[in-house]
Motif scaffolding. Structure first.
Motif, PDB file in Angstrom:
ATOM      1  N   VAL A   1     -12.072  -2.926  10.038  1.00  0.00           N
ATOM      2  CA  VAL A   1     -13.243  -3.284  10.616  1.00  0.00           C
ATOM      3  C   VAL A   1     -12.667  -3.660  11.984  1.00  0.00           C
ATOM      4  O   VAL A   1     -13.195  -3.548  13.047  1.00  0.00           O
ATOM      5  N   ILE A   2     -11.763  -4.670  11.989  1.00  0.00           N
ATOM      6  CA  ILE A   2     -11.460  -5.000  13.101  1.00  0.00           C
ATOM      7  C   ILE A   2     -10.649  -3.961  14.036  1.00  0.00           C
ATOM      8  O   ILE A   2     -10.918  -4.116  15.295  1.00  0.00           O
ATOM      9  N   ASN A   3     -10.174  -3.052  13.700  1.00  0.00           N
ATOM     10  CA  ASN A   3      -9.612  -1.962  14.431  1.00  0.00           C
ATOM     11  C   ASN A   3     -10.794  -1.082  15.043  1.00  0.00           C
ATOM     12  O   ASN A   3     -10.647  -0.388  15.853  1.00  0.00           O
ATOM     13  N   LEU A   4     -11.792  -1.004  14.068  1.00  0.00           N
ATOM     14  CA  LEU A   4     -13.024  -0.337  14.540  1.00  0.00           C
ATOM     15  C   LEU A   4     -13.401  -0.893  15.929  1.00  0.00           C
ATOM     16  O   LEU A   4     -13.795  -0.246  16.740  1.00  0.00           O
ATOM     17  N   ALA A   5     -13.630  -2.188  15.761  1.00  0.00           N
ATOM     18  CA  ALA A   5     -13.985  -2.754  16.760  1.00  0.00           C
ATOM     19  C   ALA A   5     -13.232  -2.498  18.308  1.00  0.00           C
ATOM     20  O   ALA A   5     -13.786  -2.596  19.149  1.00  0.00           O
ATOM     21  N   TYR A   6     -11.937  -2.687  17.864  1.00  0.00           N
ATOM     22  CA  TYR A   6     -10.868  -2.321  18.836  1.00  0.00           C
ATOM     23  C   TYR A   6     -11.020  -0.932  19.459  1.00  0.00           C
ATOM     24  O   TYR A   6     -11.037  -0.888  20.536  1.00  0.00           O
ATOM     25  N   LEU A   7     -11.249  -0.125  18.740  1.00  0.00           N
ATOM     26  CA  LEU A   7     -11.591   1.371  19.220  1.00  0.00           C
ATOM     27  C   LEU A   7     -12.720   1.180  19.979  1.00  0.00           C
ATOM     28  O   LEU A   7     -12.625   2.062  21.104  1.00  0.00           O
ATOM     29  N   VAL A   8     -13.826   0.568  19.553  1.00  0.00           N
ATOM     30  CA  VAL A   8     -15.062   0.837  20.375  1.00  0.00           C
ATOM     31  C   VAL A   8     -14.831   0.343  21.804  1.00  0.00           C
ATOM     32  O   VAL A   8     -15.329   0.727  22.827  1.00  0.00           O
ATOM     33  N   VAL A   9     -13.927  -0.701  22.107  1.00  0.00           N
ATOM     34  CA  VAL A   9     -13.804  -1.313  23.301  1.00  0.00           C
ATOM     35  C   VAL A   9     -12.801  -0.341  23.910  1.00  0.00           C
ATOM     36  O   VAL A   9     -12.779   0.027  25.271  1.00  0.00           O
ATOM     37  N   GLY A  10     -11.740  -0.015  23.152  1.00  0.00           N
ATOM     38  CA  GLY A  10     -10.524   0.904  23.737  1.00  0.00           C
ATOM     39  C   GLY A  10     -11.086   2.164  24.291  1.00  0.00           C
ATOM     40  O   GLY A  10     -10.507   2.862  25.157  1.00  0.00           O
ATOM     41  N   VAL A  11     -12.216   2.524  24.016  1.00  0.00           N
ATOM     42  CA  VAL A  11     -12.759   3.979  24.818  1.00  0.00           C
ATOM     43  C   VAL A  11     -12.736   3.737  26.119  1.00  0.00           C
ATOM     44  O   VAL A  11     -12.979   4.910  26.799  1.00  0.00           O
ATOM     45  N   VAL A  12     -13.311   2.713  26.424  1.00  0.00           N
ATOM     46  CA  VAL A  12     -13.367   2.485  28.160  1.00  0.00           C
ATOM     47  C   VAL A  12     -12.238   3.212  28.926  1.00  0.00           C
ATOM     48  O   VAL A  12     -12.532   4.221  29.861  1.00  0.00           O
TER      49      VAL A  12
END
Lengths: 543, 277, 318
Positions: C247-258
């Protein structure tokens, strides 16, 4: 002794290495051991003796960071060192099993006790799930667990420490093994709980005629459990023989020292009547945040130049009492009087002079000394802080203090704590406390993290210092042997209350409070018949 | 210097590689004016000149010398990232120690504040703030340092918490020592190894973060050279199979890899078996 | 199990409170920070009349708390206001970009999560082997790479040189599913490479930590097979840490898309946010930030909730 069978386990020239700082060093230097069927062998020694490592080697197992380098381990005709992992797996749990020191950590928190019990027989195809669960209930009853029919349905964290340790013994018994390794099974338990576990283990081992290796550092415990004893030190065998013979007539000086440990006792002091006590705790009640009351209306007093021992088991509130006195945990009600004057309740409100007169020594010398400060700074700080000593005067005083604790100033003054042994660190803690020239030193379990012989030396040192500088000690401990040795007055605590207090002789000689009685009688004695006799007495008392 | 050499000798190959790369970067940054043939934002030729000749690595989209910009870009990006990390450690470290040593409501207050700040992803928070404040280098440094200091705070507090519960700190409190002594003499010396390692990791993060902002056109502004915006400005070349825009990007990657290798080695050295950060 | 329920409810309430505070920050951040908004947008030469008109239009003449409540109320009803740059409804701008961003993140997650877990568990089980060391160095290297570096390398090799995938991911709304996936491959791969390294290292650490527990040694000494030890003894306890890692990495992913969206000119939320920041289109920045922060908060909330409900001590209270 009842007759024992043929040899079930034999080790020859066992050598084990351990890894420290990426280097392999030998920690067990060629041990020979023979164990007969149905025989209990006690492995005894201080920390670093290699006793647990040898115990595990009897299962053909070496912990990560350890390796067996030489020697033979022969279990009932099978050479464990040349056996494959599969062959070892078929033996483990079925013919040799293991009881760990901390049952709470060694049970898997995710599964019910009964499932963990039946796992071994079911997985090894010894019993069906149904048979295994039936058997679990039989063994639980045999080991005197409460609610034997249903306790198995509980999860490990729902059961007390002593009960878990018995459940683990039951689990080890599940396939009726030929050999069980007990690795300090009662070390983490209170004395009154220890008795029950010892009795249960002894009974069940005898019942099924199981051979056992019983690893412990406590001679009195091993005296109850073992037919034979092997004394180990630094990975070498010191002495081995029949338990009774060895206890009655130890041959090696080291064994004699271990046995002699508990003989130190201080002379009785004459009562000094009607002097204002140095410190008086009056009706102190205290609780931790969250409102759990840990001290209920506690009153004690500490006369000048005497040692008051506060004794109790875990949860008795004895350490909290120390925190209340020092002001770390300001009491809700009640007062702490110092030479007849009330002390401010909280640490922050106390003046430097008030702080100076009361010092503290801790249980774990490892954590009580800042690892980044040299001995000179550790002992020197209270000198400059309280007594305004600087320069050559301070240096001279540091050296003098080191002499007082029997450590050579030239050798030690520039060392870091990491370069000292446990006993030496505790001496430095004592020197740091003494540097403040206090009237009272609170000693919180100061010997319980140390090996027996080292602890003995520390007690002697504390006593000598008391005689020299007339300091008072508040001695907090769970160990009654220590109390017997060093106390003038005794306070017995149970669940945050004082149940009995008075001069040592009064408290220790009957009649005493019911709990004091239980506590005193639960301390193992060297006499090998002590446990049987005690259990018989308690049985008698019940009927 | 001696300690660095000693460190170098006992490091594994990855650690040596890292130390060597860091040393080279520092030299390049320090001696940038000496090493470069042109001025930082001097337009010397047409746009996108090829490699070779007077322009070692060609020219960029405005006709500035790529090699010169690369060296200056390193100096600027590294310098700014370093300043930012220092500031983040100063703020986060001090507050973290104070929170751990004092406990009580101060700890609670700071903890909650940091929780809320960390509930917003750093990049988003930074973009939000930079929208309003606009981007100048001092603003960039302060904003990123404050945002990053939350992470430093968490770590410093956690490390200090483990130290504050030690008996030697209690002994100091019982002796009557003040807060300053406890933080400075008892806590800090014992907190150094994890904090030094964290400094390396935070530096990498800040460095990557500033580069990313610049790449998005929201970080260091032209004409100041910096690696992130150099990638952005010359990105079109990639579609012609020209690797020039990968040079600044690779330079960023190389430095962070080097720092990470050193940190990895350092963690192993100071804590024996400690496995992960 | 009242304690469990209590903790879940507490955590839920905390999550909502955090969301509320985040919304206040995003709203007030604009208010409190220096620099007058109208001046920044209209420029210094604007006449007082235009400034006043502009302020009235934005509602800037009302007190902050009134505007906050109105803003929040509108958001909750799905009315995000209008863009300053082009006057379009923000909800309209966002809706299809939101779909695109979630689509991209989902593809990356579908590849990254299983890959990271398998590699992480393998590295932990074969600790200190050659495989483990190679993995350690590779992941350490790849977490050190800026996302745009990874992206351009992929473009150079897989798009420019090999010509397999498009270097620009210009998806359209009417595009068939597989076509859309095809165009998303490079950005998804970039995200995967970055996230896998993080997730793998965390998984490895969690598993190694677990395998050091005394109950795993006990299981060994009960003569259980390796498979049984891992499936029966390690996994149930590994669930909580692994879920946390995911889940932590999913959160990271959502922001990483920028950043990745900008590189590939992918029409998602990240691209929109970056564009709006450069144009100082504050209502859009607020809305998109609220979305990213909201996703981040909710995922962290989810991680904590799952950790609570997989804890045997809470599932089976005393």
């Amino acid at each position: 002794m009842n007759t024992k069978g043929d040899i079930i386990l034999s080790m020859r020239g066992l050598r084990i290495e351990g890894q420290a700082d990426e280097q392999w060093q030998e920690i067990v230097h060629g041990i020979d051991l023979d164990l007969h069927r149905g025989e209990v062998m006690g492995l005894i020694g201080e920390s670093g003796a290699g006793k647990s490592t040898i115990g595990l080697a009897a299962m053909g197992y070496a912990r990560p960071g350890c390796r067996i380098t030489a020697g033979e381990i022969n279990f009932d005709g099978i050479d464990l060192r040349t056996s494959s992992e599969d062959e070892l797996r078929d033996l483990r749990g079925v013919r040799i099993s293991y009881v760990a020191q901390s049952a709470a950590a060694s049970f898997n928190p995710a599964h019910r006790l009964i499932d963990q019990f039946s796992e071994t027989p079911v997985q090894h195809g010894v019993k069906s799930k149904f048979e295994a669960e039936e058997d679990a209930r039989v063994l639980f009853r045999r080991l005197k667990l409460p609610f034997p029919d249903t306790i198995g349905n509980r999860y490990p964290h729902q059961v007390s420490g002593g009960q878990l340790q018995r459940a683990m013994t039951a689990m080890a018994m599940s396939c009726r093994p030929d050999l069980i390794i007990f690795d300090e099974p009662t070390t983490a338990l209170d004395v009154t709980t220890q008795i029950e576990v010892l009795a249960a283990i002894k009974d069940v081992v005898k019942e099924f005629n199981t051979a056992a290796i019983y690893v412990t550092h406590d001679l009195a415990v091993v005296a109850q459990m073992a037919d034979r004893i092997m004394v180990l030190r630094h990975g070498n065998m010191i002495e081995e023989g029949n338990a009774r013979d060895m206890l009655a007539n130890p041959k090696d000086p080291y064994t004699r020292d271990l046995l002699a440990v508990r003989t130190f006792a201080k002379d009785d002091l004459d009562l000094i009547p009607h002097e204002t006590p140095l410190l008086k705790v009056e009706n102190v009640t205290a609780s931790y945040t969250g409102g759990v009351k840990v001290l209920h209306d506690v009153s004690i007093q500490i006369p000048r130049g005497r040692t008051v021992a506060v004794v109790g088991e875990s949860g008795s509130g004895k350490s909290t009492l120390a925190r209340a006195i020092t002001g770390l945990l300001p009491p809700e009600s009640g007062r702490v009087m110092y030479e007849g004057e009330p002390l401010p309740v909280a640490l922050e409100q106390r003046g430097r002079e008030q702080l100076r007169r009361m010092q503290m020594i801790y249980q774990m010398p490892d954590t009580a000394l800042n690892p980044r400060q040299r001995i000179r700074e550790i002992i020197g700080r209270p000198l400059s802080f309280y007594l305004d000593l600087h320069g050559a005067k301070k240096e001279a005083r540091i050296r003098e203090l080191l002499e007082m604790i029997e450590m050579n100033p030239d050798e030690y003054i520039d060392r870091l704590p990491g370069e000292l042994s446990g006993g030496q660190k505790q001496r430095i803690c004592i020197a740091r406390a003494l540097a403040a020239e206090p009237d009272l030193i609170i000693c919180d379990e100061v010997t319980s993290a140390l090996d027996q012989l080292v602890a003995e030396e520390i007690l002697k040192l504390l006593q000598r210092l008391q005689d020299e500088v007339n300091v008072s000690y508040l001695f907090i401990t769970h160990d009654l042997a220590t109390v017997r040795a060093i106390a003038d007055d005794i306070v017995v605590m149970l669940q945050g209350r004082v149940v009995e207090q008075g001069p040592k002789d009064e408290v220790l000689t009957p009649p005493h409070h019911e709990y004091t009685d239980l506590l005193l009688s639960s301390v193992p004695e060297m006499d090998p018949d002590w446990l049987d006799r005690l259990l018989a007495e308690r049985q008698l008392a019940k009927t | 210097m001696k300690t660095v050499l000693k460190l170098f000798m006992e490091a594994p190959w990855s650690g040596r590689f890292g130390l060597l790369v860091i040393a080279i970067y520092i030299m390049l940054a320090v001696f940038a004016p000496v090493l470069t043939p042109f001025g930082e934002s001097e337009i010397v030729a047409d746009a996108f000149e090829p490699w070779g000749g007077a322009y070692l690595l060609g020219t960029d989209n405005l006709g500035r010398d790529m090699f010169t910009r690369l060296i200056y870009g390193g100096r600027n990006t590294i310098g700014i990232a370093f300043l930012t990390t220092m500031l983040a450690f100063l703020v986060g470290g001090v507050l973290g120690f104070v929170a751990a040593a004092m406990g009580g409501w101060i700890d609670q207050l700071l903890g909650r504040l940091v929780d809320v700040m960390m509930a917003i992803p750093t990049l988003i928070f930074a973009l939000l703030i930079l929208t309003i404040t606009g981007t100048s280098i001092p603003v960039l440094i302060v904003v990123i340092a404050l945002l990053d200091s939350t992470r430093v705070f968490r770590l410093a507090r956690a490390v200090a918490m483990n130290i504050v519960v030690m008996d030697y700190v209690e002994a100091a409190r019982l002796r009557g020592e003040g807060l300053w002594w406890i933080i400075w003499r008892e806590v800090l010396p014992n907190a150094m190894p994890p904090l030094v390692a964290e400094f390396g990791l935070r530096f990498c993060f800040v460095f990557l973060f500033i580069s990313a902002l610049s790449f998005l056109g929201l970080g260091i502004q032209p004409p100041t050279a910096d690696w992130g915006s150099m990638v952005r400005d010359n990105a079109t070349l990639i579609t012609y199979g020209d690797v020039t825009p990968l040079l600044p990007a690779g330079a960023i990657a190389l430095l962070t890899v080097a720092v990470n290798f050193v940190v990895d080695f350092f963690l192993h050295k100071t804590s024996g078996l400690r496995d992960e950060h | 199990m009242p304690q469990l329920v209590k903790m879940v409810v507490q955590r839920l309430a905390l999550g909502l409170l955090t969301l509320f505070v985040v919304s206040v920050i995003i709203f007030l951040g604009v208010e409190l920070l220096p620099g007058d908004l109208t001046e920044a947008i209209l420029g210094q030469s604007a006449t007082p009349e235009t400034v006043a008109a502009f302020r009235r239009e934005l509602g800037l003449d009302l007190p902050p708390h009134t505007r906050y409540l109105e803003w929040l109320g509108n958001i909750l009803q799905g009315d995000l206001g209008r863009s300053l740059a082009n006057g379009r409804e923000i909800s309209e701008l966002i809706s299809w970009r939101l779909y695109n961003t979630l689509f991209l993140a989902a593809i990356a997650a579908v590849i990254a999560v299983p890959l990271a877990l398998v590699l992480g568990v393998m590295a932990a089980l074969h600790r200190n082997s050659l495989f483990d060391r190679v993995i350690n160095i590779t992941t350490l290297t790849s977490i050190s790479f800026p996302e745009f570096f990874v992206a351009y390398i992929l473009i150079l090799f897989l798009s420019v040189n090999a010509g397999w995938f498009p270097s620009i991911s210009n998806v359209g709304s009417e595009m068939p599913f597989w076509d859309r996936v095809f165009r998303c491959i490079l950005p998804a791969l970039t995200l995967t490479l970055v996230v896998v390294a993080h997730m793998m290292r965390m998984t490895r650490a969690a598993i190694i930590n677990l395998l050091a527990s005394p109950y795993i040694e006990m299981a060994n000494l009960k003569g259980l097979t390796r498979t049984r030890i891992i499936v029966r003894h390690a996994l149930p306890n590994a669930l909580a840490p692994i879920i946390n890692v995911i889940v932590i990495n999913l959160a990271y992913l959502v922001v990483g898309v920028v950043v990745v969206e900008v590189v590939f000119v992918y029409p998602g939320m990240g691209q929109l946010l970056v564009d709006s920041v450069s144009k100082r289109d504050i209502p859009v920045v607020q809305s998109t930030s609220m979305f990213f922060a909201g996703a981040f908060v909710l995922l962290n909330l989810l991680a904590d909730m799952l950790a609570i409900v997989t804890n045997p001590r809470l599932l089976h209270p005393k």
